[in-house]
Write an enzyme that holds these catalytic residues in place. Structure first.
Site, PDB file in Angstrom:
ATOM      1  N   ILE A   1      76.917 -28.982 -45.611  1.00  0.00           N
ATOM      2  CA  ILE A   1      76.162 -28.755 -46.731  1.00  0.00           C
ATOM      3  C   ILE A   1      74.740 -29.829 -46.499  1.00  0.00           C
ATOM      4  O   ILE A   1      75.201 -30.940 -45.796  1.00  0.00           O
ATOM      5  CB  ILE A   1      76.902 -29.154 -47.911  1.00  0.00           C
ATOM      6  CG1 ILE A   1      78.173 -28.518 -48.029  1.00  0.00           C
ATOM      7  CG2 ILE A   1      76.005 -28.957 -49.329  1.00  0.00           C
ATOM      8  CD1 ILE A   1      77.997 -27.011 -48.174  1.00  0.00           C
TER       9      ILE A   1
ATOM     10  N   TYR B   1      88.154 -39.568 -42.011  1.00  0.00           N
ATOM     11  CA  TYR B   1      87.862 -38.602 -43.192  1.00  0.00           C
ATOM     12  C   TYR B   1      88.987 -37.531 -43.327  1.00  0.00           C
ATOM     13  O   TYR B   1      89.241 -37.068 -44.341  1.00  0.00           O
ATOM     14  CB  TYR B   1      86.102 -38.434 -42.775  1.00  0.00           C
ATOM     15  CG  TYR B   1      85.771 -37.436 -43.637  1.00  0.00           C
ATOM     16  CD1 TYR B   1      85.424 -37.598 -44.846  1.00  0.00           C
ATOM     17  CD2 TYR B   1      85.711 -35.954 -43.131  1.00  0.00           C
ATOM     18  CE1 TYR B   1      84.682 -36.638 -45.831  1.00  0.00           C
ATOM     19  CE2 TYR B   1      84.960 -35.123 -44.007  1.00  0.00           C
ATOM     20  CZ  TYR B   1      84.633 -35.353 -45.305  1.00  0.00           C
ATOM     21  OH  TYR B   1      83.959 -34.432 -46.296  1.00  0.00           O
ATOM     22  N   SER B   2      88.910 -36.792 -42.211  1.00  0.00           N
ATOM     23  CA  SER B   2      89.829 -35.719 -42.150  1.00  0.00           C
ATOM     24  C   SER B   2      91.370 -36.035 -42.698  1.00  0.00           C
ATOM     25  O   SER B   2      91.943 -35.202 -43.274  1.00  0.00           O
ATOM     26  CB  SER B   2      90.007 -35.113 -40.583  1.00  0.00           C
ATOM     27  OG  SER B   2      90.881 -34.031 -40.673  1.00  0.00           O
TER      28      SER B   2
ATOM     29  N   GLY C   1      82.001 -26.244 -46.022  1.00  0.00           N
ATOM     30  CA  GLY C   1      81.539 -26.431 -44.872  1.00  0.00           C
ATOM     31  C   GLY C   1      80.310 -27.460 -44.653  1.00  0.00           C
ATOM     32  O   GLY C   1      80.056 -28.239 -45.769  1.00  0.00           O
TER      33      GLY C   1
END
Ligand code: NDP
Length: 283
Positions: A212, A177-178, A210
């Site tokens: 959520i 994902y990163s 950030g």
């Protein structure tokens, strides 16, 4: 020291002199919004509707999109359409942009927000999953932007890319994902330079979020992350305001911007702080 002080002063001036948001700028705006069936995308659909936009929603699940569309109409959207599309299919981006152009006759805002499902755990060597996630979270964004850029150039529009803190500072349990979020920053920040060099008036807004409080995020991070989750509706509004004011980057919550400023100055301390937010044993 002088350079550092000058940098801080310029940063503070830029912070206070940001353009103020005028809701009228979105009334009647033609918006294509991806990942609109749930979470932050769904909340963006409702905000755009309250501002009187014309919207095309897209995601995979038609039943959810239908419900979001009905609520958008109740909230004041001028026009709403939806198209089901799976962004893991290389043909989907062009079909979706074509549909939006047919229904809206042009485009002022393209909001790239969808993400494919990915486990929140340590890297297990699944390269095939990373390849698939790159398609959904990164390559489809590139293809959607490519198809829409000539239309956005005509309208002097906005390209809004939803990213994450994890696309600026690496964090545990988010390897693939990163990587997709870092890729978005690299691609779209480079493209921003090129559009400026070609004097094309399309703005690119990268949104750094950030944690959520969407269902998906809360479920994945439960017992693994010690951090408060911020409201999706507020995150959605911050993204929309950023795009409408043609901001280069927006951060939500705001203090992520400071964290990103500090990231390269104190890398060892930064990594210790990040690891302290994570429960290593339950991952
Ligand atoms: P959600 O999981 O709630 O929403 C994801 C959306 O993407 C859904 O509408 C989903 O709809 C759609 N989607 C999933 N797979 C596909 C696919 N293959 N093709 C097309 N659409 C797909 O996520 P969030 O609202 O939490 O996240 C929205 C954005 O915010 C993302 O870019 C995320 O990276 C970013 N963000 C979120 C954070 C958080 O804590 N929530 C933190 C940092 C960034 P459907 O299943 O119907 O296709």
């Amino acid at each position: 020291k002088v350079l550092c002080a000058a940098g801080i002063i310029v940063g503070l001036l830029a912070f206070f002199w940001r353009d103020t948001f005028n809701p009228d700028s979105i009334s009647g705006a033609r918006v294509l919004l991806t990942g609109a069936s749930t979470g932050i995308g769904e909340q963006m659909a409702y905000h755009y509707s309250r501002f009187g936009a014309e919207i095309v929603l897209t995601a995979r699940r038609g039943t959810l999109l239908q419900k979001v569309m009905e609520k958008c109409l109740q909230l004041g959207a001028k026009k709403v359409f939806y198209i089901q599309a799976d962004m893991s299919s290389p043909q989907a981006p062009e079909e979706v942009v074509h549909f939006a152009l047919q229904k809206l006759g042009g485009l002022d805002h393209l909001v790239l927000n969808h993400i494919g499902g990915t486990p929140f755990r340590m890297w297990d060597g699944d390269v095939e999953h990373t390849r698939w996630l790159m398609q959904v979270n990164f390559l489809s964004y590139v293809a959607l932007a490519s198809a829409a850029l000539p239309i956005l150039a005509e309208s002097k529009g906005s390209l809004i890319v939803v990213s994450s803190l994890t696309g600026k500072i690496s964090t545990p349990f988010t390897t693939s994902y990163s990587a997709t979020k870092f890729a978005l920053d690299g691609f779209f920040s480079s493209l921003r330079h090129e559009l400026a060099m070609q004097k094309q008036d399309v703005c690119i807004t990268l949104c750094i979020l950030g944690l959520i409080d969407t269902e998906m995020a809360l479920e994945k991070t439960r017992d693994k992350v010690y951090m408060s989750a911020y409201p999706a509706a507020e995150a959605a509004l911050t993204i929309i305001k950023g795009g409408a004011t043609r901001a280069r980057e927006v951060f939500y919550p705001w203090w992520l911007e400071l964290l990103c400023c500090l990231r390269d100055w104190f890398p060892d301390q930064r990594d210790v702080v990040i690891q302290s937010f994570y429960n290593y044993t339950s991952a």
